[in-house]
Write a protein that holds these residues in place. Structure first.
Motif, PDB file in Angstrom:
ATOM      1  N   ALA A   1     -27.033-110.593  -4.064  1.00 22.07           N
ATOM      2  CA  ALA A   1     -28.369-110.495  -4.681  1.00 22.07           C
ATOM      3  C   ALA A   1     -29.222-109.406  -4.035  1.00 22.07           C
ATOM      4  N   ARG A   2     -28.588-108.460  -3.358  1.00 19.58           N
ATOM      5  CA  ARG A   2     -29.352-107.440  -2.625  1.00 19.58           C
ATOM      6  C   ARG A   2     -30.227-106.590  -3.543  1.00 19.58           C
ATOM      7  N   GLU A   3     -29.784-106.356  -4.781  1.00 20.44           N
ATOM      8  CA  GLU A   3     -30.601-105.563  -5.703  1.00 20.44           C
ATOM      9  C   GLU A   3     -31.875-106.310  -6.087  1.00 20.44           C
TER      10      GLU A   3
ATOM     11  N   LEU B   1     -37.690-106.933  -5.390  1.00 17.54           N
ATOM     12  CA  LEU B   1     -38.893-107.697  -5.055  1.00 17.54           C
ATOM     13  C   LEU B   1     -39.699-107.008  -3.960  1.00 17.54           C
ATOM     14  N   VAL B   2     -38.995-106.441  -2.978  1.00 17.86           N
ATOM     15  CA  VAL B   2     -39.685-105.727  -1.898  1.00 17.86           C
ATOM     16  C   VAL B   2     -40.469-104.544  -2.469  1.00 17.86           C
ATOM     17  N   TRP B   3     -39.828-103.772  -3.325  1.00 12.25           N
ATOM     18  CA  TRP B   3     -40.486-102.608  -3.920  1.00 12.25           C
ATOM     19  C   TRP B   3     -41.642-103.032  -4.820  1.00 12.25           C
ATOM     20  N   ARG B   4     -41.467-104.147  -5.505  1.00 10.71           N
ATOM     21  CA  ARG B   4     -42.535-104.655  -6.375  1.00 10.71           C
ATOM     22  C   ARG B   4     -43.758-105.051  -5.540  1.00 10.71           C
ATOM     23  N   GLU B   5     -43.541-105.678  -4.389  1.00 10.06           N
ATOM     24  CA  GLU B   5     -44.648-106.083  -3.522  1.00 10.06           C
ATOM     25  C   GLU B   5     -45.376-104.861  -2.978  1.00 10.06           C
TER      26      GLU B   5
ATOM     27  N   HIS C   1     -44.020-116.364  -7.494  1.00 12.00           N
ATOM     28  CA  HIS C   1     -42.913-115.875  -8.322  1.00 12.00           C
ATOM     29  C   HIS C   1     -42.272-117.022  -9.102  1.00 12.00           C
ATOM     30  N   GLN C   2     -43.086-117.989  -9.488  1.00  9.56           N
ATOM     31  CA  GLN C   2     -42.527-119.179 -10.123  1.00  9.56           C
ATOM     32  C   GLN C   2     -41.859-118.868 -11.466  1.00  9.56           C
ATOM     33  N   ASN C   3     -42.360-117.905 -12.208  1.00  7.57           N
ATOM     34  CA  ASN C   3     -41.719-117.562 -13.477  1.00  7.57           C
ATOM     35  C   ASN C   3     -40.306-117.038 -13.264  1.00  7.57           C
ATOM     36  N   LEU C   4     -40.135-116.245 -12.225  1.00  6.90           N
ATOM     37  CA  LEU C   4     -38.813-115.721 -11.898  1.00  6.90           C
ATOM     38  C   LEU C   4     -37.894-116.832 -11.411  1.00  6.90           C
ATOM     39  N   VAL C   5     -38.427-117.720 -10.562  1.00  7.29           N
ATOM     40  CA  VAL C   5     -37.625-118.803 -10.000  1.00  7.29           C
ATOM     41  C   VAL C   5     -37.174-119.769 -11.092  1.00  7.29           C
ATOM     42  N   LYS C   6     -38.026-120.027 -12.068  1.00  8.07           N
ATOM     43  CA  LYS C   6     -37.700-120.998 -13.120  1.00  8.07           C
ATOM     44  C   LYS C   6     -36.763-120.439 -14.192  1.00  8.07           C
ATOM     45  N   LYS C   7     -36.753-119.127 -14.371  1.00 12.30           N
ATOM     46  CA  LYS C   7     -36.015-118.561 -15.503  1.00 12.30           C
ATOM     47  C   LYS C   7     -34.723-117.841 -15.122  1.00 12.30           C
ATOM     48  N   VAL C   8     -34.609-117.411 -13.863  1.00  8.72           N
ATOM     49  CA  VAL C   8     -33.449-116.622 -13.454  1.00  8.72           C
ATOM     50  C   VAL C   8     -32.721-117.329 -12.319  1.00  8.72           C
ATOM     51  N   PHE C   9     -31.392-117.366 -12.402  1.00  9.13           N
ATOM     52  CA  PHE C   9     -30.624-117.971 -11.325  1.00  9.13           C
ATOM     53  C   PHE C   9     -30.229-116.907 -10.302  1.00  9.13           C
ATOM     54  N   PHE C  10     -30.643-117.091  -9.082  1.00  7.98           N
ATOM     55  CA  PHE C  10     -30.302-116.207  -7.973  1.00  7.98           C
ATOM     56  C   PHE C  10     -30.595-116.973  -6.686  1.00  7.98           C
ATOM     57  N   PRO C  11     -30.090-116.522  -5.546  1.00  7.38           N
ATOM     58  CA  PRO C  11     -30.372-117.217  -4.289  1.00  7.38           C
ATOM     59  C   PRO C  11     -31.871-117.227  -4.009  1.00  7.38           C
TER      60      PRO C  11
ATOM     61  N   PRO D   1     -38.736-115.627  -0.313  1.00 13.22           N
ATOM     62  CA  PRO D   1     -39.490-115.568   0.943  1.00 13.22           C
ATOM     63  C   PRO D   1     -39.043-114.437   1.860  1.00 13.22           C
ATOM     64  N   LEU D   2     -37.756-114.098   1.849  1.00 13.38           N
ATOM     65  CA  LEU D   2     -37.287-113.009   2.713  1.00 13.38           C
ATOM     66  C   LEU D   2     -37.889-111.672   2.297  1.00 13.38           C
ATOM     67  N   SER D   3     -38.112-111.479   1.010  1.00 19.56           N
ATOM     68  CA  SER D   3     -38.745-110.232   0.564  1.00 19.56           C
ATOM     69  C   SER D   3     -40.170-110.121   1.108  1.00 19.56           C
TER      70      SER D   3
END
Length: 293
Positions: A30-32, A37-41, A117-127, A132-134
């Motif tokens: 999931a590095r991309e 997310l880092v770049w978005r922040e 980022h709840q919309n992302l967490v609820k709609k997309v499956f990823f680690p 939080p690491l971002s």
């Protein structure tokens, strides 16, 4: 997460998802998303800021000047002599500020990250650890700019930089691991108890004064040796991992000294424990995060 060999589709494997040993492999895959997310922040923080990245310099330098005024004029007669008095107070304050601001931004940002980022967490499956690491990674940009400012000011005032500064390669990962561990624990808890966000703000304000951020640890030792500070309070004070981390950073960057290994080892152990607990708690609860958002 696993793949159905017949349909080549990804399906949810709850047992594998809960395995802490799976986290490094999931983060690599999931590095991309992580760097996205880092770049978005970073863009969200500076997109509409006229001064842009200059705020990474203006904020700590302004606070440094304010604290320098207080210590130079208001409390000048009450300040104990420091064993490193040859190092300007300005750089001692700035050194503590830039690393504390990194820690504070990382922990507070990671705590709120899943909600933000709840919309992302609820709609997309990823680690889910990616979120939080971002929030712990992107403040490194501000820290880097502040650090270069500190080195420039220190060089102008001291005319030299010690090779002991390379201890930063060991000390900063300890700070990063401690920040990430707290961020993982608090972000997982914030999903269930929204009061944790307010508690973190109070805790960080308390920690700002209860850690050697704008004053060196020598002042606390001086108070302890003069018996104006109770013994139990002094030992409680140095149990704070940030006390050792900030002291070692000052000693290696500004004083040209080898870090105190007792502080270095203690901070590393506490940070590793905190990070391990954070990874365990977060991974065990991550499968149900969407249900509480």
């Amino acid at each position: 997460m696993a793949t159905n060999p017949l349909t080549k589709t990804v399906y949810y494997d709850s047992e594998k998802q809960k395995s802490v040993l799976q986290v490094p492999f999931d983060l690599i895959r999931a590095r991309e998303i992580l760097w996205g997310l880092v770049w978005r922040e970073i863009k969200a923080r500076y997109r509409y800021a006229v001064l842009g990245f200059l705020w990474a310099i203006i904020e700590p330098v302004t606070l440094m000047l304010l604290l320098l005024f207080v210590f130079s004029f208001v409390f000048k007669q009450r300040i104990p002599s420091s064993t490193n008095s040859e190092v300007p107070m300005a750089t001692q304050i700035l050194c503590g500020l830039i690393f504390w601001q990194y820690f504070s931004s990382s922990v507070s940002g990671a705590t709120l990250s899943l909600i933000n980022h709840q919309n992302l967490v609820k709609k997309v499956f990823f680690p889910r650890e990616v979120v939080p690491l971002s929030s712990v990674i992107y403040p490194i940009v501000n820290l880097s700019i502040g650090f270069l400012t500190l080195i420039l000011i220190h060089f102008l005032l001291q005319k030299s930089i010690s090779l002991q500064i390379f201890w930063l390669v060991i000390i900063f990962p300890i700070l990063f691991m401690f920040s990430a561990g707290l961020g993982l624990i608090l972000s997982a808890g914030h999903i269930h108890f929204r009061d944790i966000g307010n508690m973190v703000n109070v805790g960080l304000t308390f920690g700002f004064y209860a850690s050697p951020v704008f004053y060196p640890l020598e002042w606390v030792r001086h108070a302890y040796e003069n018996q104006s500070l109770p013994q139990w309070f002094y030992y409680l004070y140095i149990l704070n991992p940030m006390a050792g981390i900030l002291t070692n950073l000052r000693e290696s960057i500004l004083y040209g000294q080898t870090p105190q290994f007792s502080f270095l080892i203690y901070s590393a152990i506490i940070s590793l424990i905190c990070f391990s607990i954070g990874m365990y708690i977060f991974r065990k609860q991550s499968a149900t995060f969407s249900d509480y958002l």
